[in-house]
Design a protein around this motif. Structure first.
Motif, PDB file in Angstrom:
ATOM      1  N   SER A   2      18.750 -39.424  50.625  1.00 26.16           N
ATOM      2  CA  SER A   2      18.815 -38.082  51.218  1.00 26.16           C
ATOM      3  C   SER A   2      19.515 -38.144  52.580  1.00 26.16           C
ATOM      4  O   SER A   2      19.580 -39.207  53.207  1.00 26.16           O
ATOM      5  CB  SER A   2      17.406 -37.510  51.359  1.00 26.16           C
ATOM      6  N   THR A   3      20.000 -37.005  53.003  1.00 26.05           N
ATOM      7  CA  THR A   3      20.711 -36.903  54.283  1.00 26.05           C
ATOM      8  C   THR A   3      19.717 -36.567  55.388  1.00 26.05           C
ATOM      9  O   THR A   3      18.962 -35.596  55.267  1.00 26.05           O
ATOM     10  CB  THR A   3      21.786 -35.797  54.175  1.00 26.05           C
ATOM     11  N   ASP A  23      27.178 -42.615  62.999  1.00 27.52           N
ATOM     12  CA  ASP A  23      27.574 -42.399  61.599  1.00 27.52           C
ATOM     13  C   ASP A  23      27.125 -41.037  61.064  1.00 27.52           C
ATOM     14  O   ASP A  23      27.452 -40.667  59.940  1.00 27.52           O
ATOM     15  CB  ASP A  23      27.002 -43.517  60.701  1.00 27.52           C
ATOM     16  N   HIS A  39      32.997 -33.194  46.989  1.00 28.25           N
ATOM     17  CA  HIS A  39      34.042 -34.148  46.606  1.00 28.25           C
ATOM     18  C   HIS A  39      33.982 -35.441  47.398  1.00 28.25           C
ATOM     19  O   HIS A  39      34.940 -36.205  47.418  1.00 28.25           O
ATOM     20  CB  HIS A  39      35.421 -33.497  46.766  1.00 28.25           C
ATOM     21  N   ARG A  40      32.901 -35.646  48.115  1.00 26.95           N
ATOM     22  CA  ARG A  40      32.739 -36.913  48.834  1.00 26.95           C
ATOM     23  C   ARG A  40      31.254 -37.234  48.898  1.00 26.95           C
ATOM     24  O   ARG A  40      30.412 -36.357  48.692  1.00 26.95           O
ATOM     25  CB  ARG A  40      33.362 -36.826  50.239  1.00 26.95           C
ATOM     26  N   PRO A  41      30.932 -38.506  49.196  1.00 27.15           N
ATOM     27  CA  PRO A  41      29.515 -38.869  49.262  1.00 27.15           C
ATOM     28  C   PRO A  41      28.790 -38.064  50.342  1.00 27.15           C
ATOM     29  O   PRO A  41      29.395 -37.701  51.357  1.00 27.15           O
ATOM     30  CB  PRO A  41      29.553 -40.362  49.643  1.00 27.15           C
ATOM     31  N   ALA A  42      27.515 -37.783  50.112  1.00 29.59           N
ATOM     32  CA  ALA A  42      26.732 -37.048  51.117  1.00 29.59           C
ATOM     33  C   ALA A  42      26.698 -37.863  52.410  1.00 29.59           C
ATOM     34  O   ALA A  42      26.647 -39.097  52.365  1.00 29.59           O
ATOM     35  CB  ALA A  42      25.319 -36.833  50.596  1.00 29.59           C
ATOM     36  N   PRO A  43      26.717 -37.199  53.563  1.00 30.03           N
ATOM     37  CA  PRO A  43      26.659 -37.954  54.815  1.00 30.03           C
ATOM     38  C   PRO A  43      25.291 -38.615  55.010  1.00 30.03           C
ATOM     39  O   PRO A  43      24.298 -38.156  54.453  1.00 30.03           O
ATOM     40  CB  PRO A  43      26.901 -36.879  55.881  1.00 30.03           C
ATOM     41  N   VAL A  44      25.286 -39.681  55.782  1.00 27.02           N
ATOM     42  CA  VAL A  44      24.018 -40.361  56.089  1.00 27.02           C
ATOM     43  C   VAL A  44      23.095 -39.400  56.828  1.00 27.02           C
ATOM     44  O   VAL A  44      21.881 -39.369  56.606  1.00 27.02           O
ATOM     45  CB  VAL A  44      24.287 -41.596  56.988  1.00 27.02           C
TER      46      VAL A  44
END
Ligand SMILES: Cc1cc2nc3c(=O)[nH]c(=O)nc-3n(C[C@H](O)[C@H](O)[C@H](O)COP(=O)(O)OP(=O)(O)OC[C@H]3O[C@@H](n4cnc5c(N)ncnc54)[C@H](O)[C@@H]3O)c2cc1C
Length: 282
Positions: A2-3, A23, A39-44
């Motif tokens: 999860s973010t 990050d 269209h991209r990985p979820a952010p940290v």
């Protein structure tokens, strides 16, 4: 995974979060960042600046109008000093997206994305804007003309936040903004031109002429500015400007436009800056 989500309550908290989590993504209105979210990985993690009061004010002070980086376009549009002193910025902002985008989108987000088609960026160049950047290490001021260093590249350090945009007062008496897009609302610009000049009477001085979408970053056209400096606007001068623009830029073709169309539009818009002055004097 999860973010993580952080909502700083103060600018100091925002600086601390940024220093501790380089990050994490800084988020303001999300109108740029969220577009590509699927269209991209979820952010940290996310550091949410939207509505942070230290970043949302607009204040006219000694020799400068200070616009908080997280002031929405809707707020910018209601500010009296923006309307009176910076009509080019006001017109530009009024043409961004449509009402929904203006309710969430911020100047700081436009600057942070640093797209060559960010509409406000040529205006900031033409108005000699200064950015205030802050971090736990302190604050610094950088001329917007130096901030953007390449395609979506800026001088912002990974622990820094864009705090405010300062526009020098008194503002230039002559200001100009025009963009060309496929339609009037919700269209990404094919070409934008912002310009300003000071001077008394009919003569143009302290000329600034900036463009977007004709290079890898928003640019000022120094040779065209030099051509205009100290001149009285005329039909002949407008023709000289068209030729000088052709020498100064090499736009590209992409999915939004072709190089010849961009060049012709850029020439016409720059000439229009001069022709508008001719009409104003008639
Ligand atoms: C339908 C639609 C129409 C649009 N129309 C236009 C248009 O006509 N013209 C135009 O120029 N743009 C347009 N946009 C793009 C977008 O709305 C603008 O660029 C807007 O200014 C982004 O602001 P934001 O607060 O939403 O940024 P966000 O999406 O929250 O952030 C964008 C980037 O800036 C960074 N950032 C945000 N705030 C700060 C800060 N204070 N300090 C450091 N970094 C920061 C973020 O980390 C992120 O990288 C449109 C977008 C959509 C979806």
């Amino acid at each position: 995974m999860s973010t993580a989500y952080l909502k700083p309550a103060s600018l100091e908290d925002a600086y601390t979060a940024r220093a501790e989590h380089p990050d994490y993504v800084l988020l303001a209105g999300g109108t740029d960042y969220m577009v590509g979210i699927l269209h991209r990985p979820a952010p940290v993690g996310v550091i949410d600046l939207f509505g942070l009061s230290a970043l949302t004010g607009i204040e006219a002070g000694e020799g400068v109008l200070r616009i908080g980086a997280a002031a929405t376009y809707a707020v910018v549009l209601t500010d009296a000093t923006v309307s009176e002193s910076f009509p080019s910025l006001r017109t530009c902002v009024s043409e961004i997206g449509a009402t929904q985008i203006q309710a969430r989108g911020t100047l700081g987000g436009n600057i942070g994305t640093s797209s060559p088609v960010g509409d406000t960026l040529p205006v900031l160049l033409a108005l000699d804007a200064i950015l205030e950047l802050g971090s736990s290490r302190g604050t610094r001021k950088v001329a917007y003309a130096e901030f953007c260093t390449g395609y979506r590249q800026t001088l912002l350090k990974e622990d820094e936040v864009i705090v405010a945009i300062e526009l020098p007062l008194p503002s230039p008496g002559v200001q100009f903004w025009r963009k060309v897009g496929t339609r009037k609302a919700q269209a990404i610009s094919k070409v934008m031109v912002a310009a300003s000049a000071r001077g008394s009477g009919e003569t143009l001085t302290d000329v600034r002429l900036a463009m977007g979408a004709v290079a890898d970053r928003p640019i000022r056209l120094g040779a065209v500015e030099a051509l205009l400096e100290g001149q009285v606007p005329s039909l002949e001068l407008a023709e000289q400007v068209r030729a000088a623009v052709a020498d100064a830029i090499t736009p590209i073709s992409d999915l939004r436009s072709t190089a010849p169309y961009r060049l012709r539009s850029a020439q016409n818009l720059a000439a229009r800056f001069v022709l508008q002055r001719v009409e104003a004097q008639a």
